[in-house]
Scaffold this motif. Structure first.
Motif, PDB file in Angstrom:
ATOM      1  N   SER A  33      40.865  33.038  40.391  1.00 37.75           N
ATOM      2  CA  SER A  33      41.290  31.102  40.379  1.00 37.75           C
ATOM      3  C   SER A  33      42.703  30.979  40.358  1.00 37.75           C
ATOM      4  N   ASN A  34      43.349  31.164  39.861  1.00 41.15           N
ATOM      5  CA  ASN A  34      44.931  30.653  39.749  1.00 41.15           C
ATOM      6  C   ASN A  34      45.530  30.963  41.263  1.00 41.15           C
ATOM      7  N   LEU A  35      45.282  31.957  42.087  1.00 36.67           N
ATOM      8  CA  LEU A  35      45.734  32.043  43.081  1.00 36.67           C
ATOM      9  C   LEU A  35      45.886  31.037  44.230  1.00 36.67           C
ATOM     10  N   CYS A  36      46.615  30.805  44.767  1.00 36.92           N
ATOM     11  CA  CYS A  36      46.816  29.571  46.233  1.00 36.92           C
ATOM     12  C   CYS A  36      46.046  30.203  47.290  1.00 36.92           C
ATOM     13  N   LYS A  37      45.447  29.290  48.032  1.00 34.03           N
ATOM     14  CA  LYS A  37      43.900  29.588  48.627  1.00 34.03           C
ATOM     15  C   LYS A  37      44.654  30.160  49.940  1.00 34.03           C
ATOM     16  N   GLY A  38      45.927  30.326  50.278  1.00 31.78           N
ATOM     17  CA  GLY A  38      46.326  31.456  51.259  1.00 31.78           C
ATOM     18  C   GLY A  38      46.385  33.278  50.161  1.00 31.78           C
ATOM     19  N   CYS A  39      45.959  33.476  49.448  1.00 35.13           N
ATOM     20  CA  CYS A  39      46.654  34.740  48.033  1.00 35.13           C
ATOM     21  C   CYS A  39      44.854  34.823  47.738  1.00 35.13           C
ATOM     22  N   GLN A  40      44.276  33.497  47.627  1.00 31.75           N
ATOM     23  CA  GLN A  40      42.626  34.034  47.536  1.00 31.75           C
ATOM     24  C   GLN A  40      42.345  34.931  48.738  1.00 31.75           C
ATOM     25  N   GLU A  41      42.211  34.179  49.674  1.00 38.59           N
ATOM     26  CA  GLU A  41      41.465  34.803  51.369  1.00 38.59           C
ATOM     27  C   GLU A  41      42.965  35.634  51.570  1.00 38.59           C
ATOM     28  N   ARG A  42      44.279  36.652  51.138  1.00 42.75           N
ATOM     29  CA  ARG A  42      44.509  37.869  51.582  1.00 42.75           C
ATOM     30  C   ARG A  42      44.088  38.832  50.391  1.00 42.75           C
ATOM     31  N   ARG A  44      40.353  38.409  48.797  1.00 43.69           N
ATOM     32  CA  ARG A  44      39.357  38.620  49.078  1.00 43.69           C
ATOM     33  C   ARG A  44      38.825  38.912  47.714  1.00 43.69           C
ATOM     34  N   ASP A  45      39.107  40.767  48.258  1.00 50.78           N
ATOM     35  CA  ASP A  45      38.180  41.563  47.006  1.00 50.78           C
ATOM     36  C   ASP A  45      39.255  41.574  46.056  1.00 50.78           C
ATOM     37  N   TYR A  46      39.287  41.351  45.360  1.00 53.78           N
ATOM     38  CA  TYR A  46      40.513  40.723  44.584  1.00 53.78           C
ATOM     39  C   TYR A  46      40.507  42.306  43.658  1.00 53.78           C
ATOM     40  N   GLN A  47      38.857  42.773  43.486  1.00 51.01           N
ATOM     41  CA  GLN A  47      38.938  44.086  42.720  1.00 51.01           C
ATOM     42  C   GLN A  47      39.564  45.316  43.361  1.00 51.01           C
ATOM     43  N   GLU A  48      40.394  45.446  44.597  1.00 47.04           N
ATOM     44  CA  GLU A  48      40.611  46.352  45.402  1.00 47.04           C
ATOM     45  C   GLU A  48      41.641  46.078  45.322  1.00 47.04           C
ATOM     46  N   ALA A  49      42.763  44.618  44.191  1.00 48.34           N
ATOM     47  CA  ALA A  49      44.125  44.699  44.449  1.00 48.34           C
ATOM     48  C   ALA A  49      44.472  46.010  43.532  1.00 48.34           C
ATOM     49  N   VAL A  65      53.182  46.955  38.821  1.00 51.73           N
ATOM     50  CA  VAL A  65      52.308  45.421  38.671  1.00 51.73           C
ATOM     51  C   VAL A  65      51.382  45.119  38.953  1.00 51.73           C
ATOM     52  N   ASP A  66      49.940  44.803  38.230  1.00 48.47           N
ATOM     53  CA  ASP A  66      48.476  44.195  39.283  1.00 48.47           C
ATOM     54  C   ASP A  66      48.975  43.351  40.163  1.00 48.47           C
ATOM     55  N   GLY A  67      48.991  43.373  41.362  1.00 48.95           N
ATOM     56  CA  GLY A  67      48.974  43.304  42.618  1.00 48.95           C
ATOM     57  C   GLY A  67      48.693  41.656  42.753  1.00 48.95           C
ATOM     58  N   LEU A  68      47.670  40.931  42.166  1.00 52.20           N
ATOM     59  CA  LEU A  68      47.124  39.609  41.887  1.00 52.20           C
ATOM     60  C   LEU A  68      48.100  39.150  41.342  1.00 52.20           C
ATOM     61  N   TRP A  69      48.720  40.070  40.197  1.00 56.77           N
ATOM     62  CA  TRP A  69      49.283  39.191  39.877  1.00 56.77           C
ATOM     63  C   TRP A  69      51.432  38.674  40.092  1.00 56.77           C
ATOM     64  N   HIS A  70      51.346  39.988  40.963  1.00 53.40           N
ATOM     65  CA  HIS A  70      52.609  40.053  42.162  1.00 53.40           C
ATOM     66  C   HIS A  70      51.922  38.445  42.823  1.00 53.40           C
ATOM     67  N   ALA A  71      51.567  38.318  43.267  1.00 50.44           N
ATOM     68  CA  ALA A  71      50.976  37.685  44.511  1.00 50.44           C
ATOM     69  C   ALA A  71      51.255  36.142  44.074  1.00 50.44           C
ATOM     70  N   LEU A  72      50.416  35.546  42.867  1.00 52.99           N
ATOM     71  CA  LEU A  72      50.697  35.132  41.878  1.00 52.99           C
ATOM     72  C   LEU A  72      51.752  34.020  41.710  1.00 52.99           C
ATOM     73  N   ARG A  73      53.132  35.153  41.153  1.00 56.09           N
ATOM     74  CA  ARG A  73      54.495  34.920  40.861  1.00 56.09           C
ATOM     75  C   ARG A  73      55.260  35.067  41.683  1.00 56.09           C
ATOM     76  N   THR A  74      55.338  35.888  43.525  1.00 58.73           N
ATOM     77  CA  THR A  74      56.091  35.368  44.284  1.00 58.73           C
ATOM     78  C   THR A  74      55.602  34.351  45.480  1.00 58.73           C
ATOM     79  N   CYS A  75      54.674  33.939  45.336  1.00 55.98           N
ATOM     80  CA  CYS A  75      54.171  33.502  45.966  1.00 55.98           C
ATOM     81  C   CYS A  75      53.400  31.710  46.040  1.00 55.98           C
ATOM     82  N   CYS A  76      52.299  31.791  44.694  1.00 56.18           N
ATOM     83  CA  CYS A  76      51.943  30.940  44.701  1.00 56.18           C
ATOM     84  C   CYS A  76      52.151  29.644  43.499  1.00 56.18           C
ATOM     85  N   SER A  77      53.241  31.008  42.517  1.00 54.89           N
ATOM     86  CA  SER A  77      53.948  29.517  41.701  1.00 54.89           C
ATOM     87  C   SER A  77      54.278  29.101  41.821  1.00 54.89           C
TER      88      SER A  77
END
Length: 153
Positions: A33-42, A44-49, A65-77
């Protein structure tokens, strides 16, 4: 149960993953829920990251590292709207910990990053009520979630 000690503005805090498990909350749902819209779309099936290899730019240490957390750190944040003037303080503090890889930080350090008064931050996160698992660092607390089980085929 450990005795509660009143923290100071120099007490280090972090996201305590034991708190998430004890409360029966799903950290990854909240992370998503803290990911940006683009990463949430990418994702979408977050349980498979999956877990991914990440190289620490300072030490060159490779960790998984967790793929979701990595996306947040390298993109969303890195986006200006990740934390802005309308972000509630508890959310902003949580997002700082997510973006920093859960590096322990004091109210003074958080205040510098968020341009907020350390006393206000301490009054918000330093009481008996715990927001998003943000607690003072203790010897036994975990800095990261337990790795998800890998299926064997």
């Amino acid at each position: 149960m450990a005795k509660w000690t009143k923290p100071t503005i120099d007490t280090k805090f972090h996201i305590d993953f034991d708190w998430w498990e004890e409360k029966g909350h799903n950290f990854r749902v909240h992370l998503f829920s803290n990911l940006c819209k683009g990463c949430q779309e990418r994702y979408r099936d977050y349980q498979e990251a999956d877990l991914i290899d990440w190289i620490d730019p300072n030490t060159a240490e490779v960790t998984q590292v967790d793929g979701l957390w990595h996306a947040l750190r390298t993109c969303c944040s890195l986006k200006p709207e990740y934390i802005d003037t309308t972000t509630p303080l508890t959310t902003a503090v949580f997002r700082v910990f997510l973006a920093s890889g859960n590096e322990p930080l004091s109210a003074v350090e958080l205040g510098t990053r968020l341009h907020r008064l350390p006393d206000l931050i301490l009054r918000t996160i330093g009481g008996l009520h715990v927001y998003n698992g943000i607690k003072p660092v203790t010897d036994g607390s975990r800095r990261g979630p337990r790795p998800k089980a890998v299926s064997s085929g």
